[in-house]
Structure formats: C-alpha cells, structure tokens
Motif scaffolding. Structure first.
Motif, mmCIF file in Angstrom:
data_model
loop_
_atom_site.group_PDB
_atom_site.id
_atom_site.type_symbol
_atom_site.label_atom_id
_atom_site.label_comp_id
_atom_site.label_asym_id
_atom_site.label_seq_id
_atom_site.Cartn_x
_atom_site.Cartn_y
_atom_site.Cartn_z
ATOM 1 N N UNK A 504 4.598 3.608 -3.957
ATOM 2 C CA UNK A 504 4.010 2.991 -5.159
ATOM 3 C C UNK A 504 2.486 2.931 -5.056
ATOM 4 N N UNK A 505 1.838 2.725 -6.200
ATOM 5 C CA UNK A 505 0.388 2.736 -6.260
ATOM 6 C C UNK A 505 -0.254 1.726 -5.320
ATOM 7 N N UNK A 506 0.381 0.576 -5.141
ATOM 8 C CA UNK A 506 -0.283 -0.469 -4.350
ATOM 9 C C UNK A 506 -0.441 -0.073 -2.881
ATOM 10 N N UNK A 507 0.320 0.938 -2.437
ATOM 11 C CA UNK A 507 0.147 1.398 -1.060
ATOM 12 C C UNK A 507 -1.242 2.012 -0.876
ATOM 13 N N UNK A 508 -1.708 2.755 -1.894
ATOM 14 C CA UNK A 508 -3.080 3.276 -1.828
ATOM 15 C C UNK A 508 -4.084 2.136 -1.869
ATOM 16 N N UNK A 509 -3.815 1.137 -2.707
ATOM 17 C CA UNK A 509 -4.718 -0.011 -2.814
ATOM 18 C C UNK A 509 -4.861 -0.698 -1.462
ATOM 19 N N UNK A 510 -3.759 -0.875 -0.774
ATOM 20 C CA UNK A 510 -3.802 -1.516 0.540
ATOM 21 C C UNK A 510 -4.520 -0.635 1.559
ATOM 22 N N UNK A 511 -4.179 0.648 1.568
ATOM 23 C CA UNK A 511 -4.746 1.559 2.567
ATOM 24 C C UNK A 511 -6.253 1.731 2.359
ATOM 25 N N UNK A 512 -6.645 1.941 1.099
ATOM 26 C CA UNK A 512 -8.078 2.101 0.839
ATOM 27 C C UNK A 512 -8.811 0.793 1.086
ATOM 28 N N UNK A 513 -8.204 -0.327 0.715
ATOM 29 C CA UNK A 513 -8.854 -1.611 0.937
ATOM 30 C C UNK A 513 -9.077 -1.885 2.412
#
Length: 548
Positions: A504-513
């Motif tokens: 899901x999209x939030x995985x990128x949000x977590x990884x980039x964050x």
C-alpha cells in the motif's frame, strides 16, 4: 512494466487539427508551458517551465526571442602544444603553426563540437539554439576540415537565428564553408559550377514545385539554374588552414573569374535580366528570388515541420502555412513575427499537436541531462570533456553536428512518408536505451574519464517535490518533468509497483520518511535511491519519453 519501447502513437495516422493562427485562448499552466518550451528549446527544466507559467504566455514568447550577446567563443581547454593559442584562450581567430597540422586541428574541432553542446546546455528560455540547429539543417555543411571555418559558419547562423531570412540567404551564399561544401569556390566563367545555384533554388529558397514539363519545375527551370550559376561565379574562400597566426577566414570576389555577361532568367522569374554588378550581383539575385511568394510558403512549411508536425493537412496549408507566409512577406522575410504568431496560436497548442514528434538525438539527450539536472564538472577541461561526451552520444545516434549527411538535411525532416520516425531503427533504438539506462543507473564519466561521473541526483530532485512522501506525487512529478503528456492510470500503477511492489501507499510514506529523517544513513538512502532509479529508467524507456 516492459522495458521495451514500442512507438505506436506517432506511427498511426495523426489526428486532423483544424485550428489556425488565431490567438490561443486556453489555459496557461504547466502542461502548455512545457509544450512550448520543449518545442522551442532543448530539455527545459522544471524550474524554467514554472518560470514560464508564472510570467505568462506572451512574456515567455517575448523572452524566447530576446536579443542577447553572442556567446563567448570556444577555447583551448587543455591542449598545451599549440604555439599560437594558450590553454584557456580562444582559437577562432588564430592560424596554425603549419599547414594542416593534425593535432591542432583535432583539438580545435573537439573544442568546437563540445562548446556547441554547451550552448544548448546553457540556453535557458531562448529559441536561439533551436533555430541555429534548424538553419544548420536547412543550410547544411559537412566535411569542412578547418574548425575556424565551421565556427564562422555557425556564428553566421546563430546571428541570424530569428532575423531576416533573405539576409541570411545572402550571408550563407558567400560563407567560406558553404563555398567549399557546394563548390561555389570553383564556379568561374570558364568552368561554371551549378551545384550551389541548384540547391539555392531547390532546397534553400523556393523549392521545385510540381513538374510542368522537361526542365521546368513550376517554381524555376533548368535554364534558371544555369543562369544563376553564372551570376554566382567569381567567389572564393581564403584562410583555409593558414599557418600565419594573424590569418583571417573569409570570402572574396575575384572579378577576373566572374561571368560579366547578361543573364536572362526564365518566365518563372518574369524573364528578368541581370547585368554585370560585380561583387553585388549575388545579393541582387537573392532579392530577385525572394520576389516570388513561393519562397515564403517554402520556408513556412520547413518551420512548421521543425516546430509542429511533418503532416501538413489541407486546412493547415491554408490557415497556418498561408498565413505564416503572408506574415513573412509583410515583414520582408523577418522570421520572428511569423514564429511568434505561430507559438501564440490556437493551432500550436491544440492538444492533437502534442506528443507527435519523435525527438531527434540531441533533443533526446538533453531532455535527460537538463530536466534531471545531471551536473557537469566546473574546470574548463573537464566541462569540455563532458560536453564532448554528449556530442559523441548524438553522433552514435546518427546526428552529428557539423556533419549533416545530405544537402537536403537530416532525412527525418524531409523524407516522406516516415519523417521523424527515421530517427528510430534497429540500430539507433538500442543505443538510445543503453545511454539512458546507463546515465540513470551507473552514470558516465566525461570523455576520457576526466572528472566526476555524470549522474543525476534523483533523491535531491524528489526533495523538491510538493509531497515526496506520497508515491503518486513522486510518479506524477517525474512524469511532468520527463513526458509530454499525462500518464494513464495503468502506467502509474505499473510504475508504482517499482517503488512499492505489492504494498500500500503508506509503505512508501514510512520508508521515505525514515530516510528523510536520517539522510546520512547510506543504507536507507541506497534502498530508496535504487527503487527510484529503476522507476525513472523505466519511465525513460516508455514510448512517451521519446516524443515531444
């Protein structure tokens, strides 16, 4: 998503565009500004496109044609064996140490080729370099061995970029490089040479037109070719590979070699007679040719093919080509008013005219280097090496500046029915894909491995995005930078799979964050960087990236 590039859209029949030169009245946003600048400049950056959006269409068109000083000439970047030119000094007005010295000529040629790429790299919002290349295709040269001749030639084109077509035709007629290329320097009353006269009519000014009979091409006749060759006799170049340090390059009129008899043109030119006018006779001849309205239509078509599309529909012939031709005639063949009207027109911004062009090799390369902000080294020798590497890439893809393959130009701008599609074939497509992939994934050293690798800082680019923690924004804003049209939902989903496969999209949000909070952590940075590079590499392999 496949890494193969299938160019389907431009190969199908292009849609009919019925709009004309009426002023554009649609939205002026990023998409429209990008379209204008991608057609009129080389690889505009996102910052430059946004600048154009902020200042508006009219101001952007005005800036495209803003007068500016001629660029500083190319220099000797590193060659330490030229007794007449020190490192860091320009060689353009310096002779050679001996006739035809191979080493001095080679470094000067490389310097010129590299510097030419540098002008396109550093153009900002200016149409000058795009028009210089247009005129190079229109008035081509090749196999001119003296770089000083080539520099003078390209400077003539650059100086007349959006100026007066008639005056440019006069200047190029007695340009030293052109005198060599089309044998004008061998044209005398004793041994007439018709090469330049023929191309002046057929390819440079008026065009043949439909055949009207033996030796009659509607716009001119074979008789006109012979008579005009007589008019043009008596000119020679001087200074070729001269060994005197203060030698100049130029052209001179030799009265004893000129045909002083009366020349009578055909009915196509009103049976005009031209009497002996000495060194002014060639200029008068150009004036006579430009009295024919077909000259305006001829150059309007060439400009249209270069900036809009190779297919000129019947309505476009009347409403766009005809209207541009009349603007040219009304302005005594000044190019600027006609192009400004075109670029501000409904026709130019019709969405059916977007994404039709396959980029030529130079456009292809600079639409990677500049939008992805691939940095070049600062020291002069390394910078010239980096520019020369780009020149070499274009040469690999069959577009070598100063070596146009035909007197008609590169075949992609005249050979029916394929036109731009000729840039892509089984030889050049793998080269394009190799270069783009290597630039993104590994980087290239400048020519000779002199200096740091040329490699984009993709994480630095993402940091400037409106919301780098959102994978949809990352994809959309890279697409804005690189592609001439919005991507489909299916394309976006496939690209997202490369960033967060099956997640899901939030995985990128977590990884980039996590990376953004610890940018010095090489493991985090490398993990993000590798995914982004694969996605951008894939985007560069999409058919849309090959289009403008």
């Amino acid at each position: 998503m496949s890494n193969s590039t299938t160019l389907t859209y431009p190969l199908s029949a292009p849609p009919v565009v019925l709009s004309g030169l009426e002023p554009y009245s649609g939205p002026w946003e990023y998409e429209q500004a990008a379209h204008l600048l991608r057609r009129t400049t080389f690889g505009p950056t996102r910052a430059v496109i946004r600048q154009a959006v902020d200042q508006g269409l009219a101001a952007t068109i005005e800036q495209l044609f803003e007068d500016m000083p001629m660029p500083e000439p190319p220099v000797n970047p590193a060659y330490d064996s030229d007794p007449n030119v020190a490192i860091g000094e320009s060689w353009v007005d310096k002779g050679y140490s001996s006739p035809n010295p191979p080493d001095e000529m080679e470094y000067r040629e490389r310097s010129l080729f590299a510097w030419t790429i540098g002008q396109m790299m550093n153009e900002e919002i200016s149409i000058r370099e795009k028009l210089t290349l247009f005129w190079h295709n229109h008035f081509p040269i090749a196999a001119i061995e003296d770089p000083r001749y080539m520099y003078r030639y390209i400077t003539t084109l650059r100086a007349h970029a959006w100026g007066n077509f008639k005056e440019l035709a006069k200047a190029i007629t007695i340009d030293p490089s052109m005198l060599i290329y089309l044998n004008g320097n061998r044209n005398s009353f004793e041994a007439p040479n018709e090469n330049y006269a023929r191309e002046l009519l057929e390819l440079f000014t008026i065009g043949k037109g439909p055949s009207a009979g033996p030796g009659d091409y509607t716009n001119y006749t074979e008789h006109d070719v012979r008579e005009m060759a007589r008019v043009l006799s008596g000119w020679e170049d001087y200074g070729f590979t001269a060994e005197e340090p203060d030698s100049e390059v130029g052209a001179e009129f030799k009265p004893e070699k000129h045909d002083t008899g009366t020349k009578t043109l055909s009915h196509r030119f009103g049976n005009k007679t031209i009497t002996n006018m000495g060194e002014d006779e060639y200029s008068h001849l150009i004036d006579v040719i430009f009295e024919q309205d077909q000259v305006a239509r001829f150059i309007a078509r060439r400009l249209y093919i270069w900036f809009v599309d190779y297919k000129i529909e019947e309505d476009a012939e009347t409403d766009v080509i005809g209207a541009m031709a009349q603007i040219l005639i009304d302005n005594n063949y000044e190019i600027k008013p006609a192009l400004q009207t075109l670029f501000g027109s409904q026709h130019f911004f019709d969405m059916r005219n977007k994404g039709l062009m396959i980029k030529n090799p130079i456009d292809f390369l600079l639409s990677i280097y500049k939008p992805l902000e691939i940095s070049l080294p600062e020291p002069t020798d390394q910078k010239y090496d980096a520019w020369y590497r780009v020149f070499g890439f274009a040469d690999e893809m069959k577009m070598s500046y100063f070596q146009v393959p035909e007197v008609a130009g590169w075949d992609s701008y005249y050979r029916e029915p394929l036109f731009y599609r000729l840039w892509i074939n089984s030889t050049t497509l793998p080269i394009r894909m190799r270069i783009s992939e290597t630039l993104i994934m590994e980087g290239y050293f400048p020519f000779g491995a002199n200096g740091p690798k040329m490699h984009p800082d993709l994480l630095g680019i993402i940091a400037t995005f409106s919301n780098p923690t959102n994978p949809n924004v990352v994809i959309d804003e890279f697409a804005q930078i690189l592609l001439p049209m919005p991507i489909t939902d299916g394309q976006k989903a496939a690209l997202k799979e490369l960033l967060i496969p099956g997640l899901p999209d939030f995985e990128w949000t977590l990884e980039y964050g996590e990376y953004a909070a610890n940018p010095d952590n090489s493991d985090l940075a490398n993990a993000i960087d590798e995914k982004v590079r694969i996605m951008v590499k894939t985007m560069l392999s999409m058919a849309e990236f090959y289009l403008s």
